[in-house]
Motif scaffolding. Structure first.
Motif, PDB file in Angstrom:
ATOM      1  N   THR A 400       0.844  -1.208   0.000  1.00  0.00           N
ATOM      2  CA  THR A 400       0.000   0.000   0.000  1.00  0.00           C
ATOM      3  C   THR A 400       0.873   1.250   0.000  1.00  0.00           C
ATOM      4  OG1 THR A 400      -1.722  -1.193   1.217  1.00  0.00           O
ATOM      5  CG2 THR A 400      -1.829   1.216   1.233  1.00  0.00           C
ATOM      6  N   THR A 401       1.941   1.201   0.782  1.00  0.00           N
ATOM      7  CA  THR A 401       2.870   2.337   0.841  1.00  0.00           C
ATOM      8  C   THR A 401       3.566   2.540  -0.498  1.00  0.00           C
ATOM      9  OG1 THR A 401       3.242   1.899   3.195  1.00  0.00           O
ATOM     10  CG2 THR A 401       4.860   3.282   2.060  1.00  0.00           C
ATOM     11  N   GLN A 405       3.340   5.763  -2.908  1.00  0.00           N
ATOM     12  CA  GLN A 405       4.549   6.494  -3.260  1.00  0.00           C
ATOM     13  C   GLN A 405       4.727   6.563  -4.777  1.00  0.00           C
ATOM     14  OE1 GLN A 405       6.363   8.043  -0.919  1.00  0.00           O
ATOM     15  NE2 GLN A 405       7.580   8.999  -2.536  1.00  0.00           N
ATOM     16  N   ALA A 406       4.405   5.464  -5.483  1.00  0.00           N
ATOM     17  CA  ALA A 406       4.518   5.457  -6.947  1.00  0.00           C
ATOM     18  C   ALA A 406       3.545   6.457  -7.564  1.00  0.00           C
ATOM     19  CB  ALA A 406       4.263   4.051  -7.483  1.00  0.00           C
ATOM     20  N   GLN A 407       2.329   6.509  -7.026  1.00  0.00           N
ATOM     21  CA  GLN A 407       1.343   7.475  -7.526  1.00  0.00           C
ATOM     22  C   GLN A 407       1.828   8.910  -7.302  1.00  0.00           C
ATOM     23  OE1 GLN A 407      -2.061   6.185  -5.293  1.00  0.00           O
ATOM     24  NE2 GLN A 407      -2.821   4.843  -6.950  1.00  0.00           N
ATOM     25  N   LEU A 408       2.435   9.140  -6.132  1.00  0.00           N
ATOM     26  CA  LEU A 408       2.946  10.482  -5.822  1.00  0.00           C
ATOM     27  C   LEU A 408       4.075  10.858  -6.771  1.00  0.00           C
ATOM     28  CD1 LEU A 408       2.973  12.979  -4.004  1.00  0.00           C
ATOM     29  CD2 LEU A 408       4.506  11.731  -2.444  1.00  0.00           C
ATOM     30  N   LEU A 409       5.000   9.915  -7.031  1.00  0.00           N
ATOM     31  CA  LEU A 409       6.114  10.190  -7.943  1.00  0.00           C
ATOM     32  C   LEU A 409       5.604  10.465  -9.351  1.00  0.00           C
ATOM     33  CD1 LEU A 409       8.686   7.466  -6.767  1.00  0.00           C
ATOM     34  CD2 LEU A 409       8.863   9.951  -6.460  1.00  0.00           C
ATOM     35  N   GLU A 410       4.582   9.701  -9.774  1.00  0.00           N
ATOM     36  CA  GLU A 410       4.022   9.916 -11.113  1.00  0.00           C
ATOM     37  C   GLU A 410       3.384  11.299 -11.205  1.00  0.00           C
ATOM     38  OE1 GLU A 410       1.471   7.193 -14.193  1.00  0.00           O
ATOM     39  OE2 GLU A 410       0.563   7.561 -12.216  1.00  0.00           O
ATOM     40  N   LEU A 411       2.661  11.695 -10.151  1.00  0.00           N
ATOM     41  CA  LEU A 411       2.011  13.010 -10.141  1.00  0.00           C
ATOM     42  C   LEU A 411       3.047  14.132 -10.176  1.00  0.00           C
ATOM     43  CD1 LEU A 411      -0.604  14.630  -9.936  1.00  0.00           C
ATOM     44  CD2 LEU A 411      -0.454  14.439  -7.433  1.00  0.00           C
ATOM     45  N   ARG A 412       4.128  14.008  -9.406  1.00  0.00           N
ATOM     46  CA  ARG A 412       5.176  15.032  -9.387  1.00  0.00           C
ATOM     47  C   ARG A 412       5.866  15.134 -10.747  1.00  0.00           C
ATOM     48  NH1 ARG A 412       8.192  13.846  -3.561  1.00  0.00           N
ATOM     49  NH2 ARG A 412       6.586  14.830  -2.215  1.00  0.00           N
ATOM     50  N   GLY A 424       8.415   4.767 -17.152  1.00  0.00           N
ATOM     51  CA  GLY A 424       8.957   3.890 -16.118  1.00  0.00           C
ATOM     52  C   GLY A 424       8.113   3.906 -14.859  1.00  0.00           C
ATOM     53  N   LEU A 425       7.675   5.119 -14.467  1.00  0.00           N
ATOM     54  CA  LEU A 425       6.828   5.218 -13.281  1.00  0.00           C
ATOM     55  C   LEU A 425       5.477   4.533 -13.510  1.00  0.00           C
ATOM     56  CD1 LEU A 425       7.593   8.914 -12.238  1.00  0.00           C
ATOM     57  CD2 LEU A 425       8.249   6.830 -10.996  1.00  0.00           C
ATOM     58  N   ARG A 430       1.813   0.087 -12.362  1.00  0.00           N
ATOM     59  CA  ARG A 430       0.966  -1.021 -12.823  1.00  0.00           C
ATOM     60  C   ARG A 430       1.380  -2.349 -12.180  1.00  0.00           C
ATOM     61  NH1 ARG A 430       1.610   1.619 -17.734  1.00  0.00           N
ATOM     62  NH2 ARG A 430       3.225   0.133 -18.382  1.00  0.00           N
ATOM     63  N   GLU A 431       2.686  -2.618 -12.147  1.00  0.00           N
ATOM     64  CA  GLU A 431       3.151  -3.888 -11.587  1.00  0.00           C
ATOM     65  C   GLU A 431       2.923  -3.948 -10.080  1.00  0.00           C
ATOM     66  OE1 GLU A 431       4.108  -6.560 -13.306  1.00  0.00           O
ATOM     67  OE2 GLU A 431       3.559  -5.341 -15.040  1.00  0.00           O
ATOM     68  N   THR A 432       3.068  -2.791  -9.427  1.00  0.00           N
ATOM     69  CA  THR A 432       2.822  -2.767  -7.985  1.00  0.00           C
ATOM     70  C   THR A 432       1.343  -2.996  -7.696  1.00  0.00           C
ATOM     71  OG1 THR A 432       4.643  -1.177  -7.733  1.00  0.00           O
ATOM     72  CG2 THR A 432       3.157  -1.448  -5.865  1.00  0.00           C
ATOM     73  N   GLU A 433       0.484  -2.380  -8.518  1.00  0.00           N
ATOM     74  CA  GLU A 433      -0.958  -2.595  -8.346  1.00  0.00           C
ATOM     75  C   GLU A 433      -1.328  -4.052  -8.631  1.00  0.00           C
ATOM     76  OE1 GLU A 433      -2.533   0.308 -10.975  1.00  0.00           O
ATOM     77  OE2 GLU A 433      -2.703   1.867  -9.415  1.00  0.00           O
ATOM     78  N   ARG A 434      -0.652  -4.656  -9.645  1.00  0.00           N
ATOM     79  CA  ARG A 434      -0.920  -6.074  -9.936  1.00  0.00           C
ATOM     80  C   ARG A 434      -0.512  -6.949  -8.756  1.00  0.00           C
ATOM     81  NH1 ARG A 434       1.320 -10.658 -12.357  1.00  0.00           N
ATOM     82  NH2 ARG A 434       3.394  -9.729 -12.512  1.00  0.00           N
TER      83      ARG A 434
END
Length: 606
Positions: A400-401, A405-412, A424-425, A430-434
């Motif tokens: 979950t963390t 964090q990946a969503q935050l990095l993508e947004l930034r 890459g992000l 996607r892989e983390t969500e999978r």
């Protein structure tokens, strides 16, 4: 009638009865042993009948008839030697000596109608010596035997001892006429005892044989509950072989059916014979495949190509009975003996009974092993469930963390205009969500297994839930079509039903090629809410269809390197449907596609 005359009459009746019985049996079953037994008792019966007739008509016997009676009497020791060889083995020099002395005695009686005392004594000595030798041979055979055979051989040995002593006393009477009455009485008593002993040994009544076998049968019946709990199946088989051998008075071996090799495997192989028997003319294989008992009087003659092996193992006669529990074939029981007369005609029924007892014991052992296996599997499943549940819970928080964090990095990256980082992000997200979905599946599967799967039904529309699933972003979503006949109301857990439809759609997209459509159809039929998801993918082999909803199960035509997954999605789908009181099933044609159907109770929303 005096007591001596009564004893003589009873003895003569026994001899005649034995003569008739053994001759009839020899005619029905003309084996060497049966013929020798018939010759022995028929000779005694002839001498008995001739003596009674001569005494009744009070006429002097014809010289030829007298000579014939003497020849028959003198031949008795030789016939006993033959019988000892039929049941066991008598050295060739002894047999030849008996033949030579018999011939010499016959010649002496032919040359000297009135035998001199010395010749009479010599013939008596020949009679006594070979009768006692036969008795010793039967005693030795008894010491190597057990059960019924031991008792029979002891009886024959006693009969030979008593007959030899009776002839010896009769010979003494020739030289001591003053003892005539005493020797005659003793001789008649010994003759009666000898006849009864021979009857018990050579032609034991069925009731007596069963009485002798009863202790072994009772012992086996008593141990039916004990034997299945021995450490190994091999130990059980060895005990069954001992019990069967004791009951039948012979050797015994059990062949267990090995389905993996298609052969009967013997735990106690015999010298010269294979310990594994596959399709062949062996009596054990015939009995197993034909499911019927066999009595083979001469094994070497029945299977000439294995004659040397049978001779090396000292096997002549066989009883074979299949060991079967219901429709399940477990093996065969083989009883073997060094001579044909060891087995009586009705012993095959006892062999069948022993095989049935063996089947009960072996089947009980299989059930015990199966129960132990089930307990072990249940314990292993419990440990696996505990591990999976603990691992999934431990992974849930860090995943979950990572997703956040990946969503935050993508947004930034989007806000800062760093477009080169976005692919890459995106892959990381996607892989983390999978991976997070896999963890959720593990948790759901664990809850289903424990019966703790949360469900919160509420009034809703199945078509609306299906439509909401189509709005989710996913690769290939443009290929998904929804067909609905209108609202399909009922009590549903919207989150779980959406999860169910999402799993089915994901599978359909994953296993079907690009450019093909995935169709969702929602309708009502026969008072049920119905939903079907159809694809044009690789399909499911027919033999896999009954198992596609099993946990950790994937179809045999799935390439794990090409199609990711752990085989929990459909298992969870079935759990969701069953929690709603419905059912789910699949129809498929390999290479043409699959349709998953589900039927849920349809209730009024009000």
């Amino acid at each position: 009638m005096t007591a001596v005359e009564l004893i003589q009459l009873v003895s003569q009746v026994v001899w005649v009865a034995l003569g008739v019985i053994t001759v009839v049996r020899a005619i029905r079953q003309p084996s060497r042993a049966n013929v020798d037994i018939a010759l022995f008792f028929a000779g005694l019966a002839f001498v008995t009948v001739e003596g009674r007739i001569a005494a009744a008509i009070e006429l002097p016997a014809a010289p030829l008839l007298t000579f014939l009676v003497r020849v028959i009497v003198v031949a008795l020791p030789y016939l006993l030697i033959r019988l000892a060889h039929d049941f066991g083995s008598v050295a060739l020099p002894v047999r030849r000596a008996a033949e030579i002395l018999l011939a010499a005695s016959v010649v002496a009686m032919a040359v000297f109608p009135d035998l001199p005392a010395q010749l009479t004594l010599s013939i008596v000595a020949y009679f006594v010596v070979f009768s006692l030798y036969a008795a010793v041979s039967f005693i030795r055979l008894a010491s190597r035997s057990h059960g019924v055979t031991r008792r029979r051989m002891h009886a024959v040995a006693w009969g030979s001892y008593l007959l030899g002593i009776a002839i010896l006393i009769a010979g003494v009477a020739i030289f001591a006429p003053a003892l005539g009455d005493l020797t005659r009485a003793v001789t008649q008593i010994l003759a009666l005892a000898s006849s009864l002993s021979y009857a018990v040994g050579f032609v034991p009544p069925t009731g007596l044989r069963r009485y002798w076998q009863l202790p072994e049968i009772r012992d086996l019946a008593r141990r039916v509950s004990e034997l299945p709990r021995l450490p190994t199946t091999e130990a059980i088989v060895r005990e069954l072989e001992k019990d069967a051998g004791r009951a039948l008075g012979a050797g015994a071996a059990i062949g267990i059916w090995d389905e993996s090799t298609g052969a009967l495997r013997f735990a106690s192989p015999l010298d010269g014979l294979p310990n594994e028997i596959q399709p062949s003319a062996f009596p054990s294989w015939r009995s197993f495949t034909e499911q019927r008992p066999l009595h083979i009087a001469d094994a070497a003659a029945a299977l000439p190509e294995r004659a040397e092996g049978y001779r090396r193992s000292n096997i002549r006669s066989l009883l074979v009975a299949p060991i079967t529990a219901g429709e399940r074939r477990l093996g065969v029981l083989v009883a073997y003996a060094p001579s044909e007369p060891i087995f009586a005609e009705d012993d095959i029924d006892l062999a069948v009974l022993l095989a049935q007892q063996a089947a009960v014991i072996l089947e009980s052992r299989d059930l015990i092993d199966e129960a132990a296996g089930v307990r072990a599997e249940a314990e292993a499943a419990r440990l696996k469930e505990d591990f999976v549940s603990a691992a999934a819970h431990d992974l849930k928080t860090p995943l979950t963390t990572i997703v956040a964090q990946a969503q935050l990095l993508e947004l930034r990256a989007q806000r800062a205009g760093r477009t080169d980082e976005l692919p890459g992000l995106g892959r990381l997200l996607r892989e983390t969500e999978r991976l997070a979905r896999l963890v959720d599946e593990l948790l759901d599967a664990s809850r289903l297994e424990r019966g703790a799967f949360p469900l919160h039904p509420e009034p809703g529309d199945l078509a609306t839930i299906a439509r909401s699933v189509l709005t989710r972003e996913r690769a290939g979503s443009e290929r998904v079509e929804l067909e609905s006949d209108g609202a399909v109301p009922g009590l549903y857990d919207p989150e779980r039903i959406a999860q169910l439809i999402d799993n089915l759609v994901e599978n359909a997209l994953k296993y079907s090629p690009d450019g093909t459509s995935v169709r969702i159809r929602v309708w009502r039929a026969d008072g049920s809410a119905r939903l079907a998801v159809t694809d044009q993918g690789i399909g499911i082999p027919r033999e896999d269809l009954p198992h596609v909803f099993d946990r950790f199960r994937r179809a045999s035509n799935v390439d794990a390197r090409r199609f990711a997954g752990i085989g929990l999605g459909l298992y969870i789908c079935r759990g969701i449907v069953e929690q709603h009181g419905g059912r789910i099933w699949a129809e498929s044609v390999p290479g043409r596609g699959t349709t998953f159907h589900l039927a849920l109770p349809s209730e009024s929303a009000g």
